[in-house]
Design an enzyme around this catalytic site. Structure first.
Site, PDB file in Angstrom:
ATOM      1  N   GLY A  46       0.843  -1.192   0.000  1.00  0.00           N
ATOM      2  CA  GLY A  46       0.000   0.000   0.000  1.00  0.00           C
ATOM      3  C   GLY A  46       0.877   1.240   0.000  1.00  0.00           C
ATOM      4  O   GLY A  46       2.067   1.165   0.340  1.00  0.00           O
ATOM      5  N   GLN A  51       2.954  10.022   1.700  1.00  0.00           N
ATOM      6  CA  GLN A  51       4.309   9.455   1.789  1.00  0.00           C
ATOM      7  C   GLN A  51       5.223   9.913   0.649  1.00  0.00           C
ATOM      8  O   GLN A  51       6.439   9.823   0.763  1.00  0.00           O
ATOM      9  CB  GLN A  51       4.244   7.920   1.793  1.00  0.00           C
ATOM     10  CG  GLN A  51       3.608   7.348   3.058  1.00  0.00           C
ATOM     11  CD  GLN A  51       3.474   5.845   2.967  1.00  0.00           C
ATOM     12  OE1 GLN A  51       2.516   5.340   2.421  1.00  0.00           O
ATOM     13  NE2 GLN A  51       4.455   5.129   3.489  1.00  0.00           N
ATOM     14  N   CYS A  93       6.041  -0.242   7.227  1.00  0.00           N
ATOM     15  CA  CYS A  93       5.718   1.021   6.566  1.00  0.00           C
ATOM     16  C   CYS A  93       6.923   1.456   5.746  1.00  0.00           C
ATOM     17  O   CYS A  93       8.047   1.460   6.249  1.00  0.00           O
ATOM     18  CB  CYS A  93       5.370   2.086   7.600  1.00  0.00           C
ATOM     19  SG  CYS A  93       4.870   3.662   6.857  1.00  0.00           S
ATOM     20  N   LEU A  94       6.674   1.825   4.499  1.00  0.00           N
ATOM     21  CA  LEU A  94       7.776   2.266   3.631  1.00  0.00           C
ATOM     22  C   LEU A  94       8.426   3.547   4.166  1.00  0.00           C
ATOM     23  O   LEU A  94       9.556   3.856   3.806  1.00  0.00           O
ATOM     24  CB  LEU A  94       7.268   2.477   2.199  1.00  0.00           C
ATOM     25  CG  LEU A  94       6.848   1.196   1.458  1.00  0.00           C
ATOM     26  CD1 LEU A  94       6.178   1.546   0.132  1.00  0.00           C
ATOM     27  CD2 LEU A  94       8.039   0.271   1.233  1.00  0.00           C
ATOM     28  N   HIS A 135      -4.340   1.562   7.710  1.00  0.00           N
ATOM     29  CA  HIS A 135      -2.958   2.082   7.770  1.00  0.00           C
ATOM     30  C   HIS A 135      -2.802   3.266   6.799  1.00  0.00           C
ATOM     31  O   HIS A 135      -2.246   4.304   7.166  1.00  0.00           O
ATOM     32  CB  HIS A 135      -1.987   0.937   7.434  1.00  0.00           C
ATOM     33  CG  HIS A 135      -0.538   1.298   7.348  1.00  0.00           C
ATOM     34  ND1 HIS A 135       0.418   0.796   8.207  1.00  0.00           N
ATOM     35  CD2 HIS A 135       0.144   2.099   6.486  1.00  0.00           C
ATOM     36  CE1 HIS A 135       1.611   1.289   7.884  1.00  0.00           C
ATOM     37  NE2 HIS A 135       1.479   2.076   6.839  1.00  0.00           N
ATOM     38  N   GLU A 136      -3.316   3.110   5.580  1.00  0.00           N
ATOM     39  CA  GLU A 136      -3.183   4.183   4.569  1.00  0.00           C
ATOM     40  C   GLU A 136      -4.045   5.389   4.913  1.00  0.00           C
ATOM     41  O   GLU A 136      -3.630   6.540   4.717  1.00  0.00           O
ATOM     42  CB  GLU A 136      -3.552   3.672   3.175  1.00  0.00           C
ATOM     43  CG  GLU A 136      -2.777   2.462   2.671  1.00  0.00           C
ATOM     44  CD  GLU A 136      -1.282   2.562   2.833  1.00  0.00           C
ATOM     45  OE1 GLU A 136      -0.755   3.677   2.970  1.00  0.00           O
ATOM     46  OE2 GLU A 136      -0.625   1.506   2.857  1.00  0.00           O
ATOM     47  N   HIS A 139      -2.307   7.616   7.257  1.00  0.00           N
ATOM     48  CA  HIS A 139      -1.311   8.501   6.622  1.00  0.00           C
ATOM     49  C   HIS A 139      -1.955   9.785   6.113  1.00  0.00           C
ATOM     50  O   HIS A 139      -1.389  10.875   6.241  1.00  0.00           O
ATOM     51  CB  HIS A 139      -0.644   7.806   5.423  1.00  0.00           C
ATOM     52  CG  HIS A 139       0.497   6.891   5.770  1.00  0.00           C
ATOM     53  ND1 HIS A 139       1.619   7.311   6.448  1.00  0.00           N
ATOM     54  CD2 HIS A 139       0.712   5.583   5.505  1.00  0.00           C
ATOM     55  CE1 HIS A 139       2.466   6.297   6.579  1.00  0.00           C
ATOM     56  NE2 HIS A 139       1.943   5.224   6.022  1.00  0.00           N
TER      57      HIS A 139
HETATM   58  O1  GNR Z   1       4.093  -2.475   2.607  1.00  0.00           O
HETATM   59  C1  GNR Z   1       3.401  -2.345   3.608  1.00  0.00           C
HETATM   60  N1  GNR Z   1       3.054  -3.433   4.320  1.00  0.00           N
HETATM   61  C2  GNR Z   1       2.124  -3.434   5.345  1.00  0.00           C
HETATM   62  C3  GNR Z   1       2.056  -4.550   6.167  1.00  0.00           C
HETATM   63  C4  GNR Z   1       1.122  -4.615   7.174  1.00  0.00           C
HETATM   64  C5  GNR Z   1       0.270  -3.553   7.382  1.00  0.00           C
HETATM   65  C6  GNR Z   1       0.338  -2.413   6.571  1.00  0.00           C
HETATM   66  C7  GNR Z   1       1.254  -2.363   5.565  1.00  0.00           C
HETATM   67  S1  GNR Z   1       1.319  -0.969   4.520  1.00  0.00           S
HETATM   68  C8  GNR Z   1       2.983  -0.992   4.055  1.00  0.00           C
HETATM   69  C9  GNR Z   1       3.299   0.066   3.004  1.00  0.00           C
HETATM   70  C10 GNR Z   1       3.099   1.433   3.608  1.00  0.00           C
HETATM   71  O2  GNR Z   1       3.908   2.028   4.253  1.00  0.00           O
HETATM   72  N2  GNR Z   1       1.944   2.003   3.391  1.00  0.00           N
HETATM   73  O3  GNR Z   1       1.683   3.198   3.930  1.00  0.00           O
HETATM   74 NI    NI Z   2       2.840   3.270   5.743  1.00  0.00          NI
END
Ligand code: GNR
Ligand code: NI
Length: 167
Positions: A46, A51, A93-94, A135-136, A139
């Site tokens: 995601g 980001q 999270c990236l 999660h997204e 952000h």
């Molecule tokens: O790549 C991602 N893996 C992930 C694993 C578990 C829960 C959420 C994520 S999102 C993350 C990529 C990211 O930073 N998205 O904002």
């Molecule tokens: Ni993230």
């Protein structure tokens, strides 16, 4: 297509609250294409526009095994928590590379969002899709997974990432 630079925690720009998308035009298509390319390049499932320093309410994701099922959500809104029973995932999270945190979130939510054509859709999620969408959406409101862990752990991550950046 172009790879975009991903902002890293504790960059303050990650705290920006994103604005709704108003125009469903070619520039929106370009940014979502670039976001997908950037997400796949980083082996992410995601990515939120925040980001990549674009403060618009845009999310891309792909939780398929073969990375061939991209989903683009514009102006996503939480309609309701369908099942408040929690699912626990080790989240990455990236923007926080190399760190994983076990977090619990509602296991099923209903989301309304628009596609690239400006058509509204409703999605009822479960399991990993629930986790990634939440999660997204965090952000887009300037929130990050590190906000849910202890202060001491967050400071440790901050120090390690700053050190890696040479700050
Ligand atoms: O790549 C991602 N893996 C992930 C694993 C578990 C829960 C959420 C994520 S999102 C993350 C990529 C990211 O930073 N998205 O904002
Ligand atoms: Ni993230």
């Amino acid at each position: 297509m172009a790879l975009l630079k991903v902002l890293l925690f504790p960059d303050p720009r990650l705290r920006t609250v994103a604005e709704p998308v108003a125009q469903f035009d070619d520039s929106l298509k370009r940014i979502t294409n670039d976001m997908l390319e950037t997400m796949y390049d980083g082996s992410g499932i995601g990515l939120a526009a925040t980001q990549v320093n674009v403060h618009k309410r845009i999310i891309v994701l792909d939780i398929s095994e073969d990375k061939d099922n991209p989903l683009i959500l514009i102006n996503p809104k939480l309609k309701k928590i369908v099942d408040s029973e929690k699912v626990s995932y080790s989240e990455g999270c990236l923007s926080v590379p190399g760190f994983y945190e076990e977090l619990s979130r509602p296991s099923s939510v209903e989301i309304a969002a628009f596609n690239l054509e400006g058509e509204e859709m409703n999605i009822i999620t479960d399991d990993l899709l629930s986790v990634v969408i939440q999660h997204e959406m965090d952000h887009l409101d300037g929130k990050m997974m590190v906000d849910f862990i202890s202060n001491i752990k967050r400071e440790m991550i901050r120090k390690k990432l700053n050190k890696a950046k040479g700050i």
